[in-house]
Design an enzyme around this catalytic site. Sequence first.
Site, short mmCIF file in Angstrom:
data_model
loop_
_atom_site.label_atom_id
_atom_site.label_comp_id
_atom_site.label_asym_id
_atom_site.label_seq_id
_atom_site.Cartn_x
_atom_site.Cartn_y
_atom_site.Cartn_z
N TYR A 121 -7.99 25.58 -92.87
CA TYR A 121 -7.12 24.42 -92.63
C TYR A 121 -6.06 24.78 -91.61
O TYR A 121 -5.67 23.97 -90.77
CB TYR A 121 -6.47 23.95 -93.93
N PHE A 178 -6.28 3.61 -66.57
CA PHE A 178 -7.46 3.79 -67.40
C PHE A 178 -7.23 2.98 -68.67
O PHE A 178 -6.09 2.87 -69.13
CB PHE A 178 -7.76 5.26 -67.71
N THR A 179 -8.31 2.43 -69.22
CA THR A 179 -8.19 1.47 -70.34
C THR A 179 -7.32 1.99 -71.49
O THR A 179 -6.31 1.37 -71.83
CB THR A 179 -9.60 1.13 -70.86
N ASP A 205 -3.79 13.38 -66.23
CA ASP A 205 -4.95 13.06 -67.05
C ASP A 205 -6.03 14.02 -66.57
O ASP A 205 -6.68 13.79 -65.54
CB ASP A 205 -5.37 11.60 -66.89
N LYS A 257 -15.60 15.04 -71.44
CA LYS A 257 -16.11 14.87 -70.06
C LYS A 257 -16.31 16.26 -69.44
O LYS A 257 -17.26 16.95 -69.78
CB LYS A 257 -15.15 14.01 -69.22
N ARG A 306 -17.33 -2.33 -65.65
CA ARG A 306 -15.97 -1.92 -65.32
C ARG A 306 -15.43 -2.96 -64.35
O ARG A 306 -15.43 -2.78 -63.14
CB ARG A 306 -15.94 -0.52 -64.67
N PHE A 342 -13.54 -4.96 -74.02
CA PHE A 342 -14.88 -4.64 -73.50
C PHE A 342 -15.76 -3.93 -74.51
O PHE A 342 -16.99 -4.03 -74.45
CB PHE A 342 -14.75 -3.79 -72.22
#
Length: 464
Positions: free
Chosen positions: A78, A130-131, A221, A264, A388, A455
């Site tokens: 943990y 970005f969303t 980001d 990614k 998009r 979306f």
Amino acid sequence: MTIHSSDRPSWAEPYKIKTVELIRMTTREEREQAIREAGYNTFLIKSRDVYIDLLTDSGTSAMSDRQWAGMMVGDEAYSGSENFYNLQNAVSEYYGYKYLVPTHQGRGAENLLSQIMIKDGDYVPGNMYFTTTRLHQELAGGTFVDVIIDEAHDAHNRHPFKGNVDIEKLDRLVQEVGAERIPYISLEGNVNMAGGQPFSMANLKELNRYCRKHDIPIMLDATRTIENAWFIREREEGYANKSLRSILREICDLTDGATMSAKKDLLVNIGGFFACNDETVFRKAQNMVVVYEGLHTYGGLAGRDMEAMALGIREAVMEDHQASRIGQVRYLGDMLRKAGIPIVNPIGSHAIFLNAREFLPHVDQDDYPAQTLAAELYLEAGIRSMERGNVSAGRDPETGKNRRPALELVRLTLPRRVYTQAHMDVVAESVLRVFERRESIKGLKMTYEPEYLRFFQARFAPLP
Ligand SMILES: *Cc1c(COP(=O)(O)O)cnc(C)c1O
């Protein structure tokens, strides 16, 4: 018309295939039923009904045998898991930030950053939105302001660094609202919504000078920053002989912290982190993560996930990996371009973006041409892509109207190390077949609209 590639780029996959996953081919009737049941939204199609899945490169990459072996040495404690320290070492070695807080994925880190740094009434500039990033900024009381260069909004412009920040736009915002109302600037590498377009090191250096002067932190980001580093080396003077690793480090050293979706660049199926150099911000993040994700040494991840991520960092900066990654995207893009299909130029690193406005010029933007095209491509060949455009952009909170963004795109996103060149040929041929019958294609109307990030879950019906 057929697609034939005579000038194959000189790259090959720097791996061989040890395990395979069988995929299912479907009939036209099966696909018609599947897309109807999914409300013409590719996010709602069952994976088992998909032949080639280009929905996203997020969490869909193939892990290496070493990463899978890493999963077996997960220390599922943990607190204080060995894998956390391995991850911490890898992040500080390659990205260079002092402090690390793991999160379950990118938006977990965005939540921490936004809640900690943004106050009600603040403005958060960014090189395009970005969303999930923008939504977290808004939920924290901030207003997103787009400061990307104008070229990024033009699908035809061949600017080599369409991800650059327009420092004059940023300065106008600073003059208007005052630097004290700007908690940070959000800087994205290989800007996703612009078509996977990089910023240049020169632009980042200029941004850094400007932000130092006005005491505005730069929050990266970092989701696709290694891919951004590739473009800097390819296109920017003075970088041709530098390693991806050193370029990545140079980028991070010019910023103050980062949010990361490790799903990614970092070749894992789940994971993310928040990293920074400021101890006060770190302490707050370390405390807040306990509320939303889990203890600060696992942040919603299993130990094994952190181990796979640590190993993924080392594989993601390997030169031949990125050469084949970007080579495959270009292979697909070149085929489509040669066949006269309208795509966003230059070709980015993670996806090919079809220009739905030009593909379906007769469909009004409020009849969702990109959503329509994504549904048609699925119907044609079982290929799943992502809208998009007007659906992703959502509604303007002031007017309640669709935002009708300049870019109305369908993203064909390539998972890393998953599909072969033959799959790419099938994709190109299928897009071409839809293109040849484009005039008979009509738009969609939205029949269900969720409140957040519509979306993902919106439903549609074909226009008569
Ligand atoms: C995917 C992504 C995110 C969000 O990360 P998740 O892991 O999906 O939560 C943030 N920024 C960019 C640029 C992304 O591509």
